[in-house]
Motif scaffolding. Structure first.
Motif, PDB file in Angstrom:
ATOM      1  N   LEU A 143      96.206  80.839 101.797  1.00 29.29           N
ATOM      2  CA  LEU A 143      95.682  80.417 103.098  1.00 29.29           C
ATOM      3  C   LEU A 143      94.336  81.092 103.367  1.00 29.29           C
ATOM      4  CD1 LEU A 143      97.181  78.524 105.059  1.00 29.29           C
ATOM      5  CD2 LEU A 143      97.698  80.516 106.440  1.00 29.29           C
ATOM      6  N   GLY A 144      94.253  82.384 103.027  1.00 33.59           N
ATOM      7  CA  GLY A 144      92.998  83.107 103.240  1.00 33.59           C
ATOM      8  C   GLY A 144      91.882  82.543 102.393  1.00 33.59           C
ATOM      9  N   ILE A 145      92.186  82.276 101.103  1.00 32.07           N
ATOM     10  CA  ILE A 145      91.145  81.724 100.228  1.00 32.07           C
ATOM     11  C   ILE A 145      90.745  80.335 100.718  1.00 32.07           C
ATOM     12  CG2 ILE A 145      90.695  80.922  97.880  1.00 32.07           C
ATOM     13  CD1 ILE A 145      92.488  83.215  96.908  1.00 32.07           C
ATOM     14  N   TRP A 172     105.803  84.569 100.409  1.00 27.13           N
ATOM     15  CA  TRP A 172     105.038  84.610 101.652  1.00 27.13           C
ATOM     16  C   TRP A 172     103.649  85.199 101.436  1.00 27.13           C
ATOM     17  CZ3 TRP A 172     105.347  82.090 105.918  1.00 27.13           C
ATOM     18  CH2 TRP A 172     106.575  81.560 106.312  1.00 27.13           C
ATOM     19  N   VAL A 173     103.593  86.277 100.626  1.00 31.82           N
ATOM     20  CA  VAL A 173     102.282  86.909 100.388  1.00 31.82           C
ATOM     21  C   VAL A 173     101.379  85.951  99.619  1.00 31.82           C
ATOM     22  CG1 VAL A 173     101.116  88.798  99.232  1.00 31.82           C
ATOM     23  CG2 VAL A 173     103.152  89.242 100.543  1.00 31.82           C
ATOM     24  N   ALA A 230      90.806  79.333 103.798  1.00 36.41           N
ATOM     25  CA  ALA A 230      89.960  79.505 104.981  1.00 36.41           C
ATOM     26  C   ALA A 230      88.530  79.836 104.571  1.00 36.41           C
ATOM     27  CB  ALA A 230      90.531  80.618 105.861  1.00 36.41           C
ATOM     28  N   ASP A 264     107.316  87.824  97.976  1.00 36.14           N
ATOM     29  CA  ASP A 264     106.218  87.416  97.096  1.00 36.14           C
ATOM     30  C   ASP A 264     105.699  86.041  97.475  1.00 36.14           C
ATOM     31  OD1 ASP A 264     106.428  89.722  95.784  1.00 36.14           O
ATOM     32  OD2 ASP A 264     107.278  88.927  93.929  1.00 36.14           O
ATOM     33  N   PHE A 298     100.099  83.544 101.995  1.00 38.76           N
ATOM     34  CA  PHE A 298      99.077  84.187 102.839  1.00 38.76           C
ATOM     35  C   PHE A 298      97.732  84.237 102.127  1.00 38.76           C
ATOM     36  CE2 PHE A 298      97.001  88.320 103.706  1.00 38.76           C
ATOM     37  CZ  PHE A 298      96.664  88.112 105.021  1.00 38.76           C
ATOM     38  N   VAL A 299      97.768  84.680 100.848  1.00 41.44           N
ATOM     39  CA  VAL A 299      96.509  84.810 100.107  1.00 41.44           C
ATOM     40  C   VAL A 299      95.867  83.433  99.899  1.00 41.44           C
ATOM     41  CG1 VAL A 299      95.524  85.450  97.882  1.00 41.44           C
ATOM     42  CG2 VAL A 299      97.137  86.964  98.990  1.00 41.44           C
TER      43      VAL A 299
END
Lengths: 157, 265
Positions: free
Chosen positions: A16-18, A9-10, A20, A7, A13-14
């Motif tokens: 980091l995506g937002i 890590w995800v 970006a 959880d 990840f999310v």
């Protein structure tokens, strides 16, 4: 792998995506110049708009005050009707002078506004009465050659 | 002689009918996945588990390739643009080509070969070892339990990965042109910000990557679910996933670009 680490890590990840996406829109793109700023519309008729495009900037004294939103061809006057939106912070007198200018030799074309001295200000939907068309290079060269030929004729007589 | 011609024509017809049937089957399967995804969206833990495998584990390859693609773009763009004395436009070049095209497309291609093939192999092997049938025996729907979470994980992670790819690419371009070559930093960013539009460039890039995510995830889960339950069948399905989704990405990219950027100069 344990559920909680996954959880974490995800979530990482999310985020980091937002992040970006935010960097793309704020740092790379120009979202910051949009905002929820208020604006008002002006219309101007131009005899020739040259290479003016929708979204081209409207500048006054070199500062961007608005953008071109629409370009139409008028069948009544046979000229171009250019609609632009100007930020509400920038009000211009009624006798403002609009001309189509070029940034640099090969640059994009934009609308330049020169403020006049009238007391009343332009309101939403108003029409700019004094306009100056784009300079078309071929016409200019043609006029130059024509003048040159006329001069030569004068000298021969 | 005549027999041979007839059998040749029959072969063509057989292939056409076969591929049309397969396309229809894939479309029906896609709709089935969409219909059954309500359960997997309610049990979001399943999707999060798959997000870890498809998204988080693809991070390294996406970030590193993005960095290098951006660096190469900066280098090549600088070489060409400096001939015209407009090397400050290199920021615009790098950002626009990444945000509009390279980010979504290359990230999707990498995603298809990194995560799509893994999804296909996993589902195919589950089918070959009859785990899917076993689930069916226990009244657990394998499409809802296995396929739908993987599909949604692919769809969700793709736009994020594409955005990260673009950001790393812009950073790579910045690194090469500003830090190494010495293009003016202020001009690099201001030219970029002046010419990259949020709605036209960035939003369209995100929409593109979203569509690519749907295409790659749908192809991957379908090929896995449809794989012949043998070692050979799974390996063939994995190869087909990579080939078909790469072609689908490039074809879709052309169609989407034609719709999005036509009439913009």
């Amino acid at each position: 792998m344990q559920r909680t680490t996954m959880d974490l890590w995800v979530g990482f990840f999310v985020l980091l995506g937002i992040g970006a996406l935010l960097i793309l829109s704020l740092k790379v793109g120009n979202l910051s110049t949009y905002g929820a700023k208020q604006s008002y519309g002006l219309v101007g008729n131009f005899e020739n708009i040259g290479g003016l495009k929708v979204r081209a900037p409207v500048k006054s004294a070199g500062v961007v005050v608005g953008r071109v939103t629409d370009i139409q061809f008028s069948l009544e006057t046979y000229d171009a009707v250019v609609t632009m939106r100007i930020g509400s912070d920038f009000t211009f007198p009624k006798d403002t002078f609009a001309s189509i200018l070029t940034a640099g030799l090969l640059g994009e074309q934009y609308i330049g506004l020169d403020a006049g001295g009238d007391e009343t200000m332009l309101k939403d939907g108003d029409k700019i009465m004094i306009t100056n068309s784009a300079i078309v290079l071929e016409e200019m060269i043609g006029r130059f050659l024509f003048d040159k030929a006329a001069e030569d004729d004068d000298e021969s007589f | 002689m005549l027999k041979r011609i007839i059998s040749g024509i029959r072969g063509i017809g057989h292939r056409v009918i076969d591929s049309t049937w397969r396309l229809g089957y894939a479309a029906r399967f896609f709709i089935l996945v969409l219909l059954k995804s309500t359960t997997s969206l309610r049990r979001f833990g399943l999707v999060i588990r798959e997000l870890y495998f498809t998204g988080v584990l693809s991070l390294i390859i996406i970030l590193v390739s993005g960095l290098f693609v951006g660096m190469v773009l900066g280098l090549q763009g600088y070489e060409t643009l400096q001939k015209f004395g407009s090397e400050s436009a290199v920021g615009t070049l790098v950002a626009l080509s990444l945000v509009r095209e390279l980010g979504p497309v290359v990230a999707a291609l990498l995603f298809a070969s990194r995560a799509g093939s893994a999804i296909t192999a996993e589902i195919g092997l589950m089918k070959a070892t009859e785990q899917l049938s076993a689930m069916g025996m226990m009244a657990v729907d394998p499409v809802a339990r296995v396929v739908a979470p993987r599909f949604w994980a692919g769809v969700i992670s793709m736009p994020f990965l594409a955005a990260m790819f673009s950001v790393m690419g812009v950073f790579g371009g910045y690194l090469v042109t500003v830090v190494f070559i010495g293009v003016d930093e202020g001009l690099f960013w201001s030219q970029m910000q002046n010419n990259v539009d949020f709605r036209i460039d960035i939003a369209n890039g995100v929409i593109k990557s979203f569509f690519f995510g749907i295409a790659v995830a749908a192809i991957a889960v379908f090929e896995g679910y449809d794989a012949p339950p043998t070692a050979e069948g799974v390996s063939g399905a994995t190869t087909r996933t990579v080939v078909t989704s790469s072609l689908a990405i490039l074809g879709l990219d052309f169609i989407l670009t034609a719709f999005m950027f036509r009439g913009i100069s």
